[in-house]
Design a protein around this motif. Structure first.
Motif, mmCIF file in Angstrom:
data_model
loop_
_atom_site.group_PDB
_atom_site.id
_atom_site.type_symbol
_atom_site.label_atom_id
_atom_site.label_comp_id
_atom_site.label_asym_id
_atom_site.label_seq_id
_atom_site.Cartn_x
_atom_site.Cartn_y
_atom_site.Cartn_z
ATOM 1 N N TYR A 51 0.670 -1.119 -0.186
ATOM 2 C CA TYR A 51 0.061 -0.050 0.078
ATOM 3 C C TYR A 51 0.917 1.240 0.209
ATOM 4 C CZ TYR A 51 -4.315 -2.749 1.293
ATOM 5 O OH TYR A 51 -5.082 -3.754 1.307
ATOM 6 N N LEU A 52 1.909 1.070 -0.617
ATOM 7 C CA LEU A 52 2.967 2.272 -0.584
ATOM 8 C C LEU A 52 2.549 3.513 -1.471
ATOM 9 C CD1 LEU A 52 5.677 3.474 0.938
ATOM 10 C CD2 LEU A 52 6.879 2.667 -1.215
ATOM 11 N N ASN A 53 1.415 3.000 -2.332
ATOM 12 C CA ASN A 53 0.816 4.185 -3.325
ATOM 13 C C ASN A 53 -0.464 4.435 -2.811
ATOM 14 O OD1 ASN A 53 -0.344 1.490 -3.516
ATOM 15 N ND2 ASN A 53 -0.678 1.933 -5.656
ATOM 16 N N PRO A 68 -2.642 4.072 14.904
ATOM 17 C CA PRO A 68 -1.532 4.321 13.830
ATOM 18 C C PRO A 68 -0.299 3.861 14.350
ATOM 19 C CG PRO A 68 -3.001 6.380 14.079
ATOM 20 C CD PRO A 68 -3.271 5.409 15.174
ATOM 21 N N SER A 69 0.644 3.568 13.511
ATOM 22 C CA SER A 69 2.075 3.192 13.950
ATOM 23 C C SER A 69 2.676 4.621 14.266
ATOM 24 C CB SER A 69 2.781 2.691 12.862
ATOM 25 O OG SER A 69 4.123 2.693 12.849
ATOM 26 N N PRO A 70 3.346 4.819 15.159
ATOM 27 C CA PRO A 70 4.271 6.138 15.473
ATOM 28 C C PRO A 70 5.189 6.516 14.495
ATOM 29 C CG PRO A 70 4.342 4.621 17.367
ATOM 30 C CD PRO A 70 3.604 3.751 16.439
ATOM 31 N N ASN A 71 5.698 5.506 13.582
ATOM 32 C CA ASN A 71 6.590 5.868 12.570
ATOM 33 C C ASN A 71 5.887 5.273 11.293
ATOM 34 O OD1 ASN A 71 8.336 7.250 14.246
ATOM 35 N ND2 ASN A 71 9.199 5.364 14.766
ATOM 36 N N ILE A 72 5.817 5.640 10.208
ATOM 37 C CA ILE A 72 5.238 5.141 9.047
ATOM 38 C C ILE A 72 6.398 4.625 7.880
ATOM 39 C CG2 ILE A 72 2.959 5.947 9.395
ATOM 40 C CD1 ILE A 72 3.281 7.981 7.150
ATOM 41 N N THR A 73 7.519 5.183 8.092
ATOM 42 C CA THR A 73 8.742 5.121 7.390
ATOM 43 C C THR A 73 9.762 4.548 8.543
ATOM 44 O OG1 THR A 73 9.344 7.107 7.181
ATOM 45 C CG2 THR A 73 7.940 6.313 5.424
ATOM 46 N N GLY A 74 10.549 3.757 8.102
ATOM 47 C CA GLY A 74 11.992 3.465 8.785
ATOM 48 C C GLY A 74 11.511 2.662 10.148
ATOM 49 N N TYR A 75 10.396 2.124 10.182
ATOM 50 C CA TYR A 75 9.882 1.498 11.416
ATOM 51 C C TYR A 75 10.293 0.033 11.704
ATOM 52 C CZ TYR A 75 6.414 -0.999 8.302
ATOM 53 O OH TYR A 75 5.914 -1.887 7.337
ATOM 54 N N ARG A 76 10.738 -0.685 10.485
ATOM 55 C CA ARG A 76 11.143 -2.166 10.699
ATOM 56 C C ARG A 76 12.542 -2.301 11.703
ATOM 57 N NH1 ARG A 76 8.368 -6.473 8.423
ATOM 58 N NH2 ARG A 76 10.449 -7.579 8.880
ATOM 59 N N ASN A 77 12.437 -3.066 12.428
ATOM 60 C CA ASN A 77 13.667 -3.285 13.399
ATOM 61 C C ASN A 77 14.720 -4.652 13.043
ATOM 62 O OD1 ASN A 77 12.328 -5.507 14.643
ATOM 63 N ND2 ASN A 77 11.672 -4.059 16.282
ATOM 64 N N LYS A 78 14.080 -5.118 12.043
ATOM 65 C CA LYS A 78 14.713 -6.364 11.446
ATOM 66 C C LYS A 78 14.176 -6.742 9.678
ATOM 67 C CE LYS A 78 14.767 -11.463 11.738
ATOM 68 N NZ LYS A 78 13.801 -12.501 12.360
ATOM 69 N N LEU A 101 10.782 1.083 4.398
ATOM 70 C CA LEU A 101 10.460 0.304 5.778
ATOM 71 C C LEU A 101 11.615 0.266 6.495
ATOM 72 C CD1 LEU A 101 9.089 -2.886 3.860
ATOM 73 C CD2 LEU A 101 7.749 -0.932 4.668
ATOM 74 N N VAL A 102 12.917 0.735 6.276
ATOM 75 C CA VAL A 102 14.090 0.845 7.163
ATOM 76 C C VAL A 102 14.566 2.396 6.971
ATOM 77 C CG1 VAL A 102 14.320 -1.751 7.046
ATOM 78 C CG2 VAL A 102 15.745 -0.112 5.345
ATOM 79 N N ASP A 103 15.454 2.381 7.986
ATOM 80 C CA ASP A 103 16.167 3.452 8.088
ATOM 81 C C ASP A 103 17.561 3.412 7.420
ATOM 82 O OD1 ASP A 103 18.098 2.544 9.866
ATOM 83 O OD2 ASP A 103 17.370 3.437 11.647
ATOM 84 N N GLU A 104 18.230 4.443 7.339
ATOM 85 C CA GLU A 104 19.564 4.611 6.594
ATOM 86 C C GLU A 104 20.526 3.776 6.873
ATOM 87 O OE1 GLU A 104 20.239 5.969 3.526
ATOM 88 O OE2 GLU A 104 18.159 6.377 3.467
ATOM 89 N N ASP A 105 20.518 3.390 8.133
ATOM 90 C CA ASP A 105 21.817 2.308 8.689
ATOM 91 C C ASP A 105 21.503 1.077 7.986
ATOM 92 O OD1 ASP A 105 22.710 4.232 10.400
ATOM 93 O OD2 ASP A 105 21.879 3.419 12.190
#
Length: 450
Positions: A83-85, A118-128, A162-166
């Motif tokens: 649903y990114l679109n 809602p999710s607190p973060n909608i981008t970069g939220y995955r930890n794995k 889905l993830v941050d730059e790291d």
């Protein structure tokens, strides 16, 4: 005529869980995979059994009014997002509507629906993230996610939302190293090759990172230079451990024949609602750290205060049990996976909790061995839901209240139907969006003896 292999033009009129469009051709209802309501599509029927018809999209002739431009070049080919679109508020509306329809179709009614968190973060939220090595199509080694509905092809993840730059910095460093070293990837068909997966975990609350490289044993690897390259990266978080896991199994799953610690520690820590949780390379933990705090706070609120004995069935690594423990006299967790129970015990010790007991075993069997009568039962089963025999055994024990945490609303609706027929009723239901831009949603239900 609608038959297998036939091609039609249709408008998708609805979207049902999970991510299935509904269209009608000559009065025949057709499930269109990956369809979005409002789209005008050209489809090909892939399956027809009686009145059940499924199809796939050949072309999107007209976009849905719901659609926007997706912020990722790989959207549509990568299997990571659905649903990114679609604007985020619309995603929430779709998920809420789908859950309510499933419950209504199961005859579950009379409850207070508290909406969707809602999710607190909608981008970069995955930890794995679990990335796969493969071929980009021109023979160049690549590292990314499986392409949608394709078992062998891999899509790059440049600009992944889905993830941050790291995550991307580590992925790019690993990919560059093995491209230069000319190490071959593992071919799933021939079972030849070396590089299989890269798993990155980053604790959302502490920023600690664990890197796990998964290869076969078909080539001896000297990985000192890779370790140095990773430790020299400029990251927002901090790498706490680098592992090398050997997996010679033929299945396309991550398993460990051997695990070698290349640098640092074999775990990271996550801080959730005042407690600390130790997470290893193979621990189960919710993939949205900040969303997990919302989910667990909701469970804690539904559970209430001044609890006596609490059963936490399908407890996993005991996260919910430990979060509930300050409100309870005693918490007993049951989980069939020994490694998960060991992690639960270690985390309880880490958090200095002495009123939690964790048992390795099948819920169906272990319920018979408990002499305590619970005041509250927390259920957090796998996607398949509660085993029918275990559910009947639970009902026979007549707990006054249940809190059901579901990652699969289809099985939740089915189990609630059985509970309702057995004298229970759903009192409150709330969804928690742990997975923005995907069709998945967590649902929590408070269930009481009628």
């Amino acid at each position: 005529m609608v038959k297998k292999g036939s091609i039609h033009t249709a408008t998708i009129t609805d979207t049902v869980f999970p991510n299935k469009g509904v269209a009608y051709v000559d009065g025949q209802r057709i499930i269109v995979h990956d369809g979005l309501e409002g789209q005008r599509v050209r489809i090909k029927v892939t399956k027809k059994r009686g009145e059940k018809v499924e199809a796939r999209i050949l072309d999107i002739l007209e976009k849905s009014p719901l659609e926007k431009e997706a912020a990722c070049a790989q959207f549509g080919t990568c299997g990571g997002c659905t649903y990114l679109n679609v604007p985020y508020e619309t995603q929430l509306e779709i998920k809420s509507r789908q859950v309510l329809k499933l419950l209504a179709d199961a005859g579950i009614q009379g409850f207070d629906f508290l909406g969707i968190q809602p999710s607190p973060n909608i981008t970069g939220y995955r930890n794995k993230m679990e990335y796969t090595f493969g071929d980009s199509g021109d023979g160049t080694l690549t590292l990314g996610l499986h392409k949608k509905r394709m078992r062998y092809e891999v899509s790059p993840v440049t600009g992944c939302q889905l993830v941050d730059e790291d995550f991307l910095s580590i992925l790019n460093a690993v990919l560059a190293y093995f491209r230069a070293a000319k190490v071959p990837f593992y071919h799933k068909k021939s079972h030849q090759g070396v590089l299989r997966h890269l798993v990155i975990r980053k604790a959302g609350t502490t920023g600690e990172i664990l890197v796990n490289l998964i290869t076969t044993s078909q080539q001896k690897l000297e990985l000192g230079e890779l370790v140095d390259a990773l430790l020299q990266l400029t990251l927002a978080g901090s790498i706490k451990g680098i592992l090398h896991t050997i997996n010679d199994g033929r299945a396309d799953t991550i398993q460990a024949d051997a695990v070698h610690l290349l640098w640092g520690k074999d775990c990271i820590t996550e801080a959730i609602l005042g407690l600390t949780f130790r997470i290893t390379a193979f621990s189960f933990f919710q993939t949205n750290s900040h969303g997990a705090q919302e989910l667990f706070a909701l469970v804690r609120g539904f559970a209430g205060e001044n609890l006596g004995v609490v059963f936490d069935l399908y407890c996993g690594t005991g996260t919910i049990a430990q979060i509930i423990s300050p409100q309870a006299e005693k918490v007993i967790g049951i989980e069939i996976v020994p490694e998960a129970i060991e992690a639960a015990r270690q985390n309880a010790k880490l958090n200095r909790l002495d009123n939690c007991r964790f048992i390795v075993g099948d819920v169906l069997t272990e319920l018979d061995n408990l002499i305590e009568q619970p005041d509250l039962v927390i259920l957090d089963p796998p996607r398949s839901g509660i085993h029918p025999k275990a559910l009947q055994k639970l009902i026979a024990s007549a707990p006054p209240r249940l809190v059901y945490v579901s990652c699969q609303p289809v099985s939740l609706a089915r189990d609630l139907q059985v509970l309702t027929e057995s004298g229970y009723r759903a009192v409150k239901v709330k969804c928690v969006d742990m997975f923005p831009h995907t069709p998945h949603v967590e649902t929590v239900a408070l269930i009481c003896k009628a």
